[in-house]
Design an enzyme around this catalytic site. Structure first.
Site, PDB file in Angstrom:
ATOM      1  N   THR A 125      -5.130   5.202  -7.440  1.00  0.00           N
ATOM      2  CA  THR A 125      -4.094   5.482  -8.434  1.00  0.00           C
ATOM      3  C   THR A 125      -3.190   4.267  -8.651  1.00  0.00           C
ATOM      4  OG1 THR A 125      -2.024   6.720  -8.703  1.00  0.00           O
ATOM      5  CG2 THR A 125      -2.867   6.588  -6.492  1.00  0.00           C
ATOM      6  N   ASP A 126      -2.598   4.201  -9.844  1.00  0.00           N
ATOM      7  CA  ASP A 126      -1.633   3.123 -10.115  1.00  0.00           C
ATOM      8  C   ASP A 126      -0.382   3.275  -9.242  1.00  0.00           C
ATOM      9  OD1 ASP A 126      -0.484   5.335 -11.369  1.00  0.00           O
ATOM     10  OD2 ASP A 126      -0.151   4.353 -13.298  1.00  0.00           O
ATOM     11  N   GLU A 127      -0.205   4.458  -8.640  1.00  0.00           N
ATOM     12  CA  GLU A 127       1.012   4.681  -7.844  1.00  0.00           C
ATOM     13  C   GLU A 127       1.065   3.799  -6.599  1.00  0.00           C
ATOM     14  OE1 GLU A 127       2.443   8.696  -7.548  1.00  0.00           O
ATOM     15  OE2 GLU A 127       1.330   9.306  -9.332  1.00  0.00           O
ATOM     16  N   TYR A 153       2.532  10.486  -0.789  1.00  0.00           N
ATOM     17  CA  TYR A 153       1.255  10.535  -1.526  1.00  0.00           C
ATOM     18  C   TYR A 153       0.726   9.126  -1.796  1.00  0.00           C
ATOM     19  CZ  TYR A 153      -1.794  10.546  -5.643  1.00  0.00           C
ATOM     20  OH  TYR A 153      -2.820  10.307  -6.511  1.00  0.00           O
ATOM     21  N   LYS A 157      -2.656   7.060  -0.371  1.00  0.00           N
ATOM     22  CA  LYS A 157      -3.698   6.498  -1.239  1.00  0.00           C
ATOM     23  C   LYS A 157      -3.833   4.984  -1.001  1.00  0.00           C
ATOM     24  CE  LYS A 157      -5.751   8.361  -4.094  1.00  0.00           C
ATOM     25  NZ  LYS A 157      -7.039   9.113  -4.016  1.00  0.00           N
TER      26      LYS A 157
END
Ligand code: NAD
Ligand code: TYD
Length: 346
Positions: A125-127, A153, A157
């Site tokens: 994810t870009d997060e 979260y 990741k």
């Protein structure tokens, strides 16, 4: 070509399975999913009788059963969508995020090593890049942006991403990673912004916008995410990370207003509520590497995608009413009932 797709009973995994079965008549898929609160077998109804498809209920952390599945199935490729995915839940209970997102990834890659150095793709994810300032539209996340996470979260990741890259360097496992921006489309679990606002608006419930609603996300139609992953699997360079983005930055409040308008509801439903802890301000992805090296482009304009997403929820009441009438009610109550009300639009 036989693929193991983990997390295929979730939002993006299910859409990916449809995409692959439709576009690759010579592929078969074994879907591995634990069926957590977010997994939904009814999403896979349309492919259950396809001879190229098989569903196995399994926790990716269960090393013994995962090994025996790999031994039986002998997959050529593994694509790992399985994860705990909701930031708000990770703030309440981080443990399961570390378990599934990090240890589960480790088990899958160990299985890939053990049964023939199998090609592995990690859905990230870009997060993992943290956030960007709202007043610097010139800044975007590239693959070289340092990983700098905000939530349990995104930290889980990012940890998985590091582990994946280390398996490539240390063991020579043929891996790739994709880091995608926010997805929207059919079959998304109602805890996420877009379906939550659609379903609440349909029921004339208040629309809880965190903080001032000025946080920005880069929205991509789910099918475009699927086409990018498919391309990375066939043409991506081993050991590389690819960003995937919609080039479509929008403020949360503007998304909510658009949904309200599309459903012919009143903006009075919009209620500003206490902000998410550690709330990332802005995500914006530079996906020029994917475009330049593999020729990928998103196909669906936001106006088209959001329109068909809203229509999908209108036409699939049975799918979501089973969810919101179940344990989701308790989740919603816990997450939103005590949240401070910061007022309405006026
Ligand atoms: P989702 O929450 O809708 O689905 C997750 C699926 O994983 C569910 O079917 C669940 O049952 C399954 N699962 C969870 N734990 C498992 C376990 N231990 N073993 C086997 N299965 C398990 O999530 P999603 O939105 O479809 O996201 C899929 C992937 O894409 C995730 O890895 C997520 O981090 C990533 N991603 C999501 C977005 C987004 O906007 N939704 C954006 C970028 C990346
Ligand atoms: P979400 O769909 O949870 O995705 P992510 O946190 O992974 O980006 O949230 C998208 C944005 O919407 C995020 O800025 C938080 C905000 N949001 C609300 O304002 N209200 C809500 O009820 C939810 C679920 C999200």
């Amino acid at each position: 070509m036989k693929m193991i797709v983990t997390g295929g009973a979730g939002f993006i995994g299910a859409n990916f399975i449809f995409y692959i079965l439709k576009n690759h008549p010579d592929y078969s898929i074994v879907c591995v999913d634990k069926l957590t609160y977010a997994g939904n077998l009814s999403s896979l109804e349309s492919v259950m009788n396809d001879s190229r498809f098989k569903f196995v209920r399994l926790d990716i952390c269960d090393r013994e059963k995962i090994y025996s599945l790999f031994e039986d199935e002998k997959p050529d490729v593994v694509v790992n969508f399985a994860a705990e995915t909701h930031v708000d839940r990770s703030i309440v209970d981080p443990g399961i995020f570390l378990q599934t997102n990090i240890l589960g990834t480790c088990v899958l890659m160990d299985a890939c090593r053990k049964y023939g150095n199998i090609r592995y793709h990690q859905i990230s994810t870009d997060e993992v890049y943290g956030d960007l300032p709202i007043d610097r539209p010139d800044l975007l996340f590239t693959e070289d942006t340092p990983v700098h996470t905000s939530s349990p979260y995104s930290s889980s990741k990012a940890s998985a991403d590091f582990l994946v890259l280390s398996y490539h360097r240390t063991y020579g496992l043929p891996v790739t990673i994709s880091r995608c921006s926010n997805n929207y489309g059919p079959y998304q679990f109602p805890e996420k912004l877009i379906p939550l606002m659609i379903l609440n608006a349909l029921e004339d419930k208040s629309l809880p916008v965190y903080g001032k609603g000025i946080n920005v996300r880069d929205w991509l139609y789910v099918e475009d995410h699927c086409s990018a992953v498919d391309l990375i699997l066939s043409k991506g360079k081993i050991g590389e990370v690819y960003n995937i983005g919609g080039n479509n930055e929008m403020k949360n409040i503007d998304i909510v207003k658009l949904i309200v308008k599309a459903l012919g509801k009143s903006e009075d439903l919009i209620t500003f509520v206490a902000d998410r802890k550690g709330h990332d301000l802005r995500y914006a992805i530079d996906s020029s590497k994917l475009k330049r090296e593999l020729g990928w482009e998103p196909n669906t304009a936001f106006e088209t995608g959001i329109d068909s997403t809203i229509k999908w929820y209108l036409q699939n009441r049975e799918w979501w009413s089973r969810i919101i009438d179940g344990e989701y009610k308790d989740y919603y109550e816990k997450m939103y009932s005590d949240r401070e009300n910061l007022g309405t639009l006026k």
